[in-house]
Scaffold this motif. Structure first.
Motif, mmCIF file in Angstrom:
data_model
loop_
_atom_site.group_PDB
_atom_site.id
_atom_site.type_symbol
_atom_site.label_atom_id
_atom_site.label_comp_id
_atom_site.label_asym_id
_atom_site.label_seq_id
_atom_site.Cartn_x
_atom_site.Cartn_y
_atom_site.Cartn_z
ATOM 1 N N ALA A 196 46.287 34.562 30.111
ATOM 2 C CA ALA A 196 45.497 34.089 31.256
ATOM 3 C C ALA A 196 45.262 32.574 31.156
ATOM 4 C CB ALA A 196 44.162 34.831 31.306
ATOM 5 N N LEU A 197 45.008 32.091 29.941
ATOM 6 C CA LEU A 197 44.784 30.648 29.760
ATOM 7 C C LEU A 197 46.034 29.868 30.168
ATOM 8 C CD1 LEU A 197 42.838 30.578 26.361
ATOM 9 C CD2 LEU A 197 41.905 30.276 28.661
ATOM 10 N N TRP A 198 47.183 30.389 29.790
ATOM 11 C CA TRP A 198 48.431 29.710 30.190
ATOM 12 C C TRP A 198 48.574 29.687 31.713
ATOM 13 C CZ3 TRP A 198 50.864 26.381 27.510
ATOM 14 C CH2 TRP A 198 51.038 26.518 26.129
ATOM 15 N N LEU A 199 48.266 30.808 32.361
ATOM 16 C CA LEU A 199 48.438 30.879 33.821
ATOM 17 C C LEU A 199 47.549 29.847 34.520
ATOM 18 C CD1 LEU A 199 48.659 34.769 34.325
ATOM 19 C CD2 LEU A 199 50.501 33.109 34.672
ATOM 20 N N VAL A 200 46.325 29.647 33.980
ATOM 21 C CA VAL A 200 45.436 28.636 34.581
ATOM 22 C C VAL A 200 45.958 27.239 34.244
ATOM 23 C CG1 VAL A 200 43.099 27.701 34.664
ATOM 24 C CG2 VAL A 200 43.428 30.168 34.451
ATOM 25 N N LYS A 201 46.293 27.031 32.965
ATOM 26 C CA LYS A 201 46.743 25.696 32.526
ATOM 27 C C LYS A 201 47.975 25.260 33.310
ATOM 28 C CE LYS A 201 48.574 23.433 28.369
ATOM 29 N NZ LYS A 201 47.926 22.141 28.443
ATOM 30 N N ASP A 202 48.892 26.215 33.538
ATOM 31 C CA ASP A 202 50.135 25.867 34.233
ATOM 32 C C ASP A 202 49.980 25.836 35.751
ATOM 33 O OD1 ASP A 202 51.249 25.728 31.752
ATOM 34 O OD2 ASP A 202 52.294 27.660 31.848
ATOM 35 N N GLY A 203 48.736 26.051 36.225
ATOM 36 C CA GLY A 203 48.477 25.955 37.672
ATOM 37 C C GLY A 203 49.065 27.116 38.464
ATOM 38 N N ILE A 204 49.341 28.229 37.805
ATOM 39 C CA ILE A 204 49.909 29.397 38.499
ATOM 40 C C ILE A 204 48.820 30.154 39.236
ATOM 41 C CG2 ILE A 204 51.263 31.539 38.218
ATOM 42 C CD1 ILE A 204 52.775 29.044 37.246
ATOM 43 N N ALA A 205 47.659 30.291 38.594
ATOM 44 C CA ALA A 205 46.579 31.092 39.188
ATOM 45 C C ALA A 205 45.239 30.507 38.767
ATOM 46 C CB ALA A 205 46.684 32.535 38.706
ATOM 47 N N THR A 206 44.216 30.769 39.597
ATOM 48 C CA THR A 206 42.854 30.353 39.229
ATOM 49 C C THR A 206 42.200 31.496 38.450
ATOM 50 O OG1 THR A 206 41.921 31.342 41.216
ATOM 51 C CG2 THR A 206 42.613 29.013 41.355
ATOM 52 N N THR A 207 41.036 31.195 37.883
ATOM 53 C CA THR A 207 40.310 32.252 37.147
ATOM 54 C C THR A 207 40.019 33.423 38.091
ATOM 55 O OG1 THR A 207 38.187 31.174 37.615
ATOM 56 C CG2 THR A 207 39.240 30.636 35.525
ATOM 57 N N GLU A 208 39.681 33.091 39.343
ATOM 58 C CA GLU A 208 39.343 34.167 40.292
ATOM 59 C C GLU A 208 40.575 35.012 40.627
ATOM 60 O OE1 GLU A 208 37.138 32.845 43.660
ATOM 61 O OE2 GLU A 208 36.854 34.900 44.395
ATOM 62 N N GLU A 209 41.719 34.346 40.827
ATOM 63 C CA GLU A 209 42.938 35.105 41.159
ATOM 64 C C GLU A 209 43.350 36.023 40.001
ATOM 65 O OE1 GLU A 209 44.670 31.711 44.247
ATOM 66 O OE2 GLU A 209 45.298 31.689 42.157
ATOM 67 N N ILE A 210 43.149 35.542 38.788
ATOM 68 C CA ILE A 210 43.482 36.393 37.634
ATOM 69 C C ILE A 210 42.548 37.603 37.585
ATOM 70 C CG2 ILE A 210 43.463 36.468 35.099
ATOM 71 C CD1 ILE A 210 44.569 33.562 35.231
ATOM 72 N N ASP A 211 41.255 37.338 37.838
ATOM 73 C CA ASP A 211 40.320 38.473 37.830
ATOM 74 C C ASP A 211 40.671 39.479 38.927
ATOM 75 O OD1 ASP A 211 39.024 37.535 35.649
ATOM 76 O OD2 ASP A 211 37.247 36.797 36.697
ATOM 77 N N GLU A 212 41.085 38.988 40.099
ATOM 78 C CA GLU A 212 41.479 39.924 41.177
ATOM 79 C C GLU A 212 42.697 40.747 40.732
ATOM 80 O OE1 GLU A 212 39.303 40.240 43.150
ATOM 81 O OE2 GLU A 212 38.749 38.520 44.367
ATOM 82 N N ALA A 213 43.648 40.068 40.074
ATOM 83 C CA ALA A 213 44.858 40.786 39.634
ATOM 84 C C ALA A 213 44.495 41.920 38.679
ATOM 85 C CB ALA A 213 45.830 39.821 38.951
ATOM 86 N N ILE A 214 43.434 41.713 37.913
ATOM 87 C CA ILE A 214 43.029 42.761 36.971
ATOM 88 C C ILE A 214 42.213 43.841 37.670
ATOM 89 C CG2 ILE A 214 41.634 43.248 34.909
ATOM 90 C CD1 ILE A 214 42.405 40.393 33.924
ATOM 91 N N ARG A 215 41.149 43.403 38.407
ATOM 92 C CA ARG A 215 40.205 44.423 38.881
ATOM 93 C C ARG A 215 40.680 45.182 40.110
ATOM 94 N NH1 ARG A 215 35.414 40.169 40.144
ATOM 95 N NH2 ARG A 215 36.419 39.031 41.812
ATOM 96 N N MET A 216 41.664 44.640 40.822
ATOM 97 C CA MET A 216 42.186 45.372 41.983
ATOM 98 C C MET A 216 43.298 46.349 41.575
ATOM 99 S SD MET A 216 40.487 44.402 44.563
ATOM 100 C CE MET A 216 39.233 43.146 44.739
ATOM 101 N N GLY A 217 43.747 46.252 40.336
ATOM 102 C CA GLY A 217 44.904 47.077 39.979
ATOM 103 C C GLY A 217 44.829 47.673 38.600
#
Ligand code: NAI
Ligand SMILES: C[N+](C)(C)CC(=O)CC(=O)[O-]
Length: 484
Positions: A196-217
């Motif tokens: 998750a840290l890499w995804l934020v650092k690399d500008g792929i996703a925000t903290t909120e988008e990562i949380d949605e990816a987890i809690r919606m699925g």
């Protein structure tokens, strides 16, 4: 006698342990040099009191007594169990164990450590055999998992005693057979966190988008089936082998950065913290805890209804305590068969005990009476049971959150097949409801009534004779709408 737990370190996790022990009837002594510890634990307790009882379907134990000690020696004196939850620093944990074992060398010491191996914790200890890992999950008062990790130097009997104590306070001790850094679960959490840290650092996703990816699925799936059972199902009819054949090659593709660690530069910390503020900064931490707890209670209750996963642990915890609450019956008066407490999930939109819970209270009471006459679960397993053929509930008072209720049984009439009883649900000795019931003894396979065997009638008949001398309650035989 009320048992005592000593909690050394009363932060996020120590506070959670304190709440779990206290709400399960243990006395708790906390040592933490932080001058704010009492306030913080008071706030954790308020959240725990508002959530843990909502998971129970039988009365909670009377809450234990919380005290704060000035020294470790004072905290651990007379303790039956010690849980260490100080900051994650090995030399600090060693110092704490040394102080504990100066006065209590033989008492069980569970460590909340997220990552140290038990053999590391035991280094230079006066008695390594009683030190082990008991790694919980936040919030400790709601989540059942405690990873119990011994080392080869641990005393197996001590580990079994510790597991039994953890079960008594409603936890699921997962015995980790071979010690390893970060045990089992934190290795997963760390892998996901790193990715998750890499995804934020690399500008792929925000903290909120990562949380949605987890809690919606997939987060929802993990909470009920875990990883392997979920993937077995994902393999379709061909199951796990097909799943592995299909997705095995992906493991060689660049789907993760798992082993690389992003450097915690100021820039990365600010990026993550800033996005997290934007996502959740409008709630205080205590508000977020209450939102989390409410959601967890909802999930856990759903799992409990389905007797699955963590819900199974909750049911088992109820069963253990149910045995402890069976009242000693007397036969010459209405027999108090059940003691109950009005729990949060029993309250309706009118702010009092909801109507379905009166039938629930009646069935807790009649089930206890059936167990008393020998129609218990072993008997039901033989294919015979009592079925309720008719119930009439009269509401005579109000029960509110936290009220303690009793359920008593008066036998009105009984013969080989029929059992006619009158149940009073009382608060402070006054009826809040009465329930008249007719139960029939049945052969479950044949689906028809049959005479109860002598073993049951021999226990039922003396009660029926004793109760024949009691005044017949005026509500017996009453029909709905009848004038008094
Ligand atoms: N926060 C989490 O999500 C989880 C943490 N853990 C583990 O639980 C332990 C505690 O972590 P947290 O509660 O998160 O930390 P925390 O920072 O909230 O609490 C640590 C507490 O230890 C106290 N302390 C420091 N020195 C002490 C001493 N000599 N004697 C008594 N108390 C002392 C501090 O004043 C503080 O209140 C760590 O080993 C951690 O790895 C385990 C599971 C989850
Ligand atoms: C982040 N953490 C390693 C401290 C997490 C845990 O140890 C368990 C948890 O509650 O997530």
């Amino acid at each position: 006698m009320t048992r005592k737990a000593a909690i050394i370190g009363g932060g996020v996790i120590g506070g959670g342990w304190a709440a779990r022990f206290l709400l399960n009837g243990w006395n708790v002594s906390v040592f933490d040099p932080d001058p704010q510890a009492a306030r913080k634990i008071g706030e954790v307790m308020a959240n725990a009191r508002a959530s843990l009882p909502a998971l129970s379907d039988i009365p909670m134990q009377a809450e234990g007594v919380l005290s704060f000690a000035d020294t470790i020696t004072e905290a651990v004196q007379g303790a039956d169990y010690i849980q260490e939850s100080v900051s994650e620093r090995l030399e600090l944990k060693h110092r704490v164990f040394a102080q504990i074992q100066q006065s209590c060398p033989d008492t069980l010491i569970g460590s909340s450590t997220s990552g140290f191996k038990p053999s590391e914790l035991q280094q230079n200890a006066a008695n390594p055999a009683t030190i082990f890992v008991a790694h919980p999950f936040n919030p400790v008062y709601l989540l059942p998992l405690a990873e119990v990790v011994p080392s080869p130097a641990s005393d197996p009997a001590a580990i079994e005693r510790a597991k039994e104590i953890l079960r008594e306070i409603g936890m699921f001790p997962l015995h980790v057979r071979k010690e390893i850094d970060a045990h089992i679960a934190d290795r997963f959490l760390e892998a996901v966190w790193r990715e998750a840290l890499w995804l934020v650092k690399d500008g792929i996703a925000t903290t909120e988008e990562i949380d949605e990816a987890i809690r919606m699925g997939f987060g929802l799936r993990w909470g009920q089936m875990g990883l392997f059972e979920t993937y077995r199902v994902a393999g379709g009819e061909a199951g796990m082998k097909h799943f592995m054949a299909q997705f095995g090659p992906c493991l060689q593709w660049p789907w993760t950065k798992l082993t690389d660690v992003p450097e915690f530069t100021e820039e990365l910390v600010d990026l993550i913290a800033g996005q997290s503020d934007a996502q959740s900064g409008h709630h205080t931490i205590r508000e977020l805890e209450r939102i989390r707890d409410g959601n967890l209670v909802g999930f856990l209750r759903a799992l409990k209804d389905r007797n699955w996963g963590a819900g199974k642990v909750l049911r088992e915890h109820d069963e253990r305590r149910r045995v402890a609450f069976v009242a000693a019956p007397a036969t010459g008066a209405p027999m108090v068969m059940a003691r109950m407490q009005v729990l949060p999930s029993w309250i309706d939109y009118n702010g009092h005990m909801t109507e379905s819970r009166y039938l629930f209270a009646a069935s807790e009471t009649s089930d206890a009476f059936l167990r008393f006459i020998g129609a218990d679960m072993d008997y039901v397993a033989t294919g015979f049971s009592y079925y309720t053929a008719e119930s009439h509930i009269m509401h005579k008072g109000e029960a509110k959150l936290g009220d303690h209720l009793t359920g008593s049984v008066q036998v009105i009439a009984a013969d080989e097949k029929r059992l006619h009883i009158f149940i009073a649900i009382q608060k402070d000795g006054v009826d809040v409801a009465t329930i008249e019931q007719m139960l029939l003894h049945v052969d479950m396979a044949a689906g028809r009534t049959v005479a109860a065997p002598a073993a049951i009638l021999d226990r039922l008949t003396p009660v029926a004779h004793a109760h024949a001398g009691l005044a017949r309650p005026t509500a017996v035989g009453r029909f709905t709408g009848q004038r008094n």
